[in-house]
Write a protein that holds these residues in place. Structure first.
Motif: not given
Length: 346
Positions: A226-254
C-alpha cells in the motif's frame, strides 16, 4: 468455462507494450518527445532482461522504434494512438479446466472516460489484435474498464475503486453488483475489495480518476502493498491514512485479513503541475524480477527495492526512472501488460 486472471507473480510468456506516437501524451516540444521515447524504451529494455517483450508499433514510428529497441525486442506493426498498454490492451486469463487455453478479456476502452484530450479509438482495438496474434480466445466485456483499474491475487480477490468502475463517464448504469458479476465472469473474481478513492493527482484532467495500480497491489494472497504518503502537507497523507484504515478491515476471497506492507512515497511532494502521485506501488512483477519506479531519490528508491524484494522473495528489483511516465499520467505498470505462461508450456 471458468476464466481466471493469474496473479502477476505467475510465470509470464512475455510482456506487451506499445511504442509512443505523436499526440497529447508525447508532449509539445522536441525535448518532450525525446523524454517519452527514452522512458518507454528504458522500461522495455529493463523488462527484456527478465522475459521477452513484444512492442506494438504504429507504422509512423517503425524506423524510430527499430533504432531504439534493437533486435532484442519483438516489434509488431499495428495502429497506435494511446500507448498505456495496461489499460487498452487485453487482460489475459486462463481456464483451469482447459490448461492449454489462453483467454484475453477485451474491456471496453473509452480513454478513461472519453475526455476531450484522449485519443483512444485505434488503441481500443489492441486487445483484439493481440488476442489474434497469440491465438487467445477473446472474452468480450460490456464493462468500460482498464487493466490499471484492477489488481488480483490469482485466488479470487480483486481490488477495485468506486470512482473508476462506477464512474458515470465510464459505466453510467453500473452498480457494485453488476461490476462484481462481470469481474466473476471475466477474471474469476469471487471477492471484490472496493477502495473508496485513489490518489489526489489522479483526479486531475489527465488522470484516471483513481486507478488502483498506483495505490495498492496484492503481492500474494493475504498480503497487500500500500502506498503511504508521510508528508502532512500532501493531501494524500489523509487519503492513504484513510485507505489503510479501511483496508485493514477488509478480507480476501479466503476470508483472511490483509497483512499490509507500506511503500512510503519519495520525499518530493510537488512538481511543476502540483502535488505528485509518485508511487512505488506502480511496479511490474516479471520472471525473476521486479521493475520498480524510480524518482531520483536514492534513499527512497533503495528502500522501495528492499520492500519489493522482501514482498516478492527470490526476485531482483531493478529501478527505472519513472518521472517522465508519471508526468504523462502513469507509471511502469501502466505501460506494460503481462501474458501468463500456460501450464502446458511451463
Amino acid at each position: 468455462m471458468t476464466w481466471r486472471m493469474p496473479a502477476e507473480t505467475a510465470p509470464h510468456d512475455r510482456t506487451w507494450m506499445a511504442f509512443p506516437t505523436a499526440g497529447t501524451t508525447l508532449g509539445e516540444s522536441t525535448a518532450d518527445h525525446e523524454e517519452a521515447y527514452t522512458a518507454w524504451t528504458a522500461v522495455a529494455h529493463a523488462v527484456a532482461e527478465f522475459e521477452p517483450v513484444t512492442m506494438l508499433v504504429d507504422p509512423t514510428e517503425r524506423e524510430r522504434a527499430a533504432q531504439r529497441l534493437g533486435s532484442g525486442i519483438t516489434q509488431v506493426e499495428a495502429p497506435v494512438d494511446e500507448y498505456w498498454m495496461r489499460d487498452h490492451g487485453p487482460t489475459f486469463v486462463v481456464d483451469d479446466e482447459r490448461p492449454g487455453v489462453l483467454g484475453a478479456v477485451d474491456w471496453i476502452f473509452n480513454g478513461w472516460g472519453d475526455h476531450e484530450w484522449s485519443e483512444w479509438r485505434k488503441s481500443a482495438e489492441h486487445a483484439r489484435i493481440i488476442a489474434e496474434l497469440v491465438g487467445a480466445e477473446l472474452v468480450s466485456s460490456v464493462l468500460v474498464n482498464e487493466g490499471g483499474g484492477i489488481h488480483v491475487d490469482g485466488a479470487g480477490t480483486v481490488l477495485l475503486t468506486e470512482t473508476v468502475q462506477l464512474d458515470p463517464r465510464r459505466n453510467p448504469y453500473a452498480d457494485r453488483a453488476r461490476v462484481e458479476a462481470e469481474m466473476a465472469r471475466t477474471i474469476g473474481a469471487t471477492k471484490a475489495v472496493w477502495l473508496s478513492r485513489g490518489l489526489t493527482r489522479d483526479y486531475d484532467d489527465f488522470g484516471t480518476s483513481g486507478h488502483v495500480d498506483i495505490v495498492a497491489t496484492l503481492a500474494s494472497p493475504g498480503r497487500m502493498l500500500l502506498h503511504r504518503q508521510d508528508s502532512t502537507e500532501h493531501p494524500d497523507f489523509e487519503v492513504t491514512r484513510d485507505l489503510r484504515a479501511q483496508l485493514s478491515q477488509e478480507t480476501d476471497a479466503a476470508g483472511r485479513s490483509f497483512e499490509i506492507l507500506d511503500l512510503p512515497a519519495p520525499a518530493a511532494i510537488r512538481d511543476d503541475e502540483g502535488f505528485v502521485d509518485w508511487s512505488y506501488v506502480n511496479h511490474l512483477v516479471v520472471n525473476g524480477g521486479v521493475i520498480a519506479c524510480g524518482f531520483g531519490d536514492d534513499r527512497a528508491d533503495a528502500a522501495a527495492r528492499d520492500v519489493l524484494e522482501a514482498a516478492y522473495p527470490g526476485r531482483k528489483a531493478v529501478t527505472v526512472d519513472a518521472r517522465p511516465l508519471f508526468a504523462r499520467g502513469g507509471g511502469i505498470h501502466c505501460i506494460t501488460q503481462q501474458q501468463p505462461s500456460l501450464p502446458s508450456a511451463r
